[in-house]
Design an enzyme around this catalytic site. Structure first.
Site, PDB file in Angstrom:
ATOM      1  N   ASP A 114       8.496 -33.873 -14.707  1.00  0.00           N
ATOM      2  CA  ASP A 114       8.845 -34.755 -15.823  1.00  0.00           C
ATOM      3  C   ASP A 114       8.461 -34.254 -17.204  1.00  0.00           C
ATOM      4  OD1 ASP A 114       6.149 -35.017 -15.324  1.00  0.00           O
ATOM      5  OD2 ASP A 114       6.095 -37.169 -15.727  1.00  0.00           O
ATOM      6  N   GLU A 115       8.042 -33.005 -17.328  1.00  0.00           N
ATOM      7  CA  GLU A 115       7.734 -32.489 -18.669  1.00  0.00           C
ATOM      8  C   GLU A 115       7.909 -30.972 -18.723  1.00  0.00           C
ATOM      9  OE1 GLU A 115       3.634 -32.587 -20.036  1.00  0.00           O
ATOM     10  OE2 GLU A 115       2.947 -33.015 -17.995  1.00  0.00           O
ATOM     11  N   ASP A 132       8.628 -34.947 -22.719  1.00  0.00           N
ATOM     12  CA  ASP A 132       7.890 -35.673 -21.687  1.00  0.00           C
ATOM     13  C   ASP A 132       8.669 -36.940 -21.337  1.00  0.00           C
ATOM     14  OD1 ASP A 132       5.945 -36.457 -19.931  1.00  0.00           O
ATOM     15  OD2 ASP A 132       4.438 -36.946 -21.444  1.00  0.00           O
TER      16      ASP A 132
END
Length: 365
Positions: A108-109, A14
């Site tokens: 983003d993860e 993350d």
């Protein structure tokens, strides 16, 4: 029992305050300062906040006006999805150096299954460290990671030592880890559900574990079995690299409330054009069109229609949205309109077999 389940080595990576961190990366003058991405204008809504801004209580989905009250020195920057997407692709290419079993959740993860990996490294913790180091050196951003036997525990663990840290929960540590965890830290337990659990005397994982399946089914419906299983370390969802998109949407919040359907149609045309572009870019089309309406009193209404054929054309989307708009009389002035397409023509793709591989498990995490 936990030992009878398929044991995998799952990493959840993350990025730390991704949108805000990208802004600080591109503009060094913003480093160490309280910034918010989005939220510009009287009715703007914040997409992300830097850790410096979060100390004041500024967070995503908050109005820009409230954020300024909490943090008068707050600096607003515009969103730049092209830049976020470009950086996300670089990060994903790093993931793919280690395993093809990468399931992105957003820009983003992502989840990575490294039970068997391209480096032949038996330690998932070492792989996570190496990946985070490479992201920092090659991209210039920090990331946090959670490592454990399944996606649920890895997801929870990735938030444990944020920012720029990681947490490994070994197989024998899963149950004690979950038992001591505050219930609001459980992935899938939102604010409303947490409040409901508090009312039922559930404050920690141990409290949750003490409730029967019948009790959880009665009070939490279909989610009851999910809560019953995850607190016992049971979560058999595999990392799916070909994650199927289920819907595609676009919406707009207005600087002034709209009280006339004529003005709403103008806005819907722009939204329909945007969603048509996204559908074309992703090479998908859909059958179910949903119109989202948020009124000035913040009540939310959705209206849907399913067609007998797939569409992606702007005019067909707009015609359907128009029918939904005039389906019933507006109850108030409108602050937001959105259109989404679901029931897409995406086909489920086969995912490589992910049965547990004992040859590496004996080397630990």
């Amino acid at each position: 029992m936990l030992t009878e389940l398929p044991i995998r080595k799952i990493i959840h990576v993350d990025m730390d305050a991704f949108y805000a961190s990208v802004a600080q990366l591109d503009n060094p003058d913003l480093k160490g300062k309280a910034i918010a991405v989005g939220g510009i204008g009287r009715r703007g809504v914040i997409s992300a906040a830097s850790y410096e801004a979060r100390k004041f209580g500024v967070k995503s989905a908050m109005s820009g006006s409230l954020a300024v009250k909490l943090c008068p020195e707050l600096i607003f920057v515009k969103t730049d999805f092209e830049r976020y997407t470009s950086i996300s692709k670089k990060i994903r290419s790093i993931f793919l150096d280690y395993t093809d079993l990468v399931e992105p959740l957003s820009l983003d993860e992502a989840y990575l299954d490294v039970t068997v990996n391209k480096k032949g490294n038996p330690s998932a913790s070492k792989i996570a460290e190496e990946i985070r180091e490479r992201i920092y050196k090659e991209v210039g951003l920090t990331a946090s990671a959670g490592i454990s036997i399944n996606k649920f525990v890895a997801k929870v663990a990735s938030d444990y030592n944020k920012p720029n840290g990681q947490k490994t929960v070994n197989p024998e540590e899963v149950i004690p880890f979950l038992e001591t965890l505050e219930i609001r830290k459980f992935y899938g337990v939102g604010k409303v559900t947490a409040e409901k659990m508090y009312q039922k005397g559930i404050f920690t994982g141990l409290d949750l574990k003490g409730k029967s399946l019948e009790f959880l089914d009665t009070h939490f419906g279909k989610s009851g079995r999910y809560y019953y299983n995850v607190v016992r370390g049971i979560h058999n969802s595999e990392v799916k690299p070909n994650r199927i998109r289920k819907s595609l949407a676009a919406e707009q919040t207005f600087s002034e409330n709209l009280s006339s359907e004529v003005f709403m149609m103008e806005k819907l045309e722009l939204i329909a054009e945007e969603i048509s572009k996204r559908l074309t870019k992703n090479k998908v089309s859909g059958k179910t069109i949903t119109l989202k309406i948020k009124y000035s009193d913040f009540t939310l209404q959705t209206r849907s229609k399913t067609l007998p054929y797939f569409i992606s054309d702007k005019h067909l989307i707009l015609d359907t949205a128009k029918d939904l708009l005039y389906q019933e009389k507006m109850t108030n002035s409108v602050r937001l309109l959105g259109i989404s397409l679901s029931n897409l023509n995406t086909e489920t793709k086969k995912v490589p077999d992910q049965k547990s591989v004992s040859v590496q498990l004996k080397f630990g995490f």
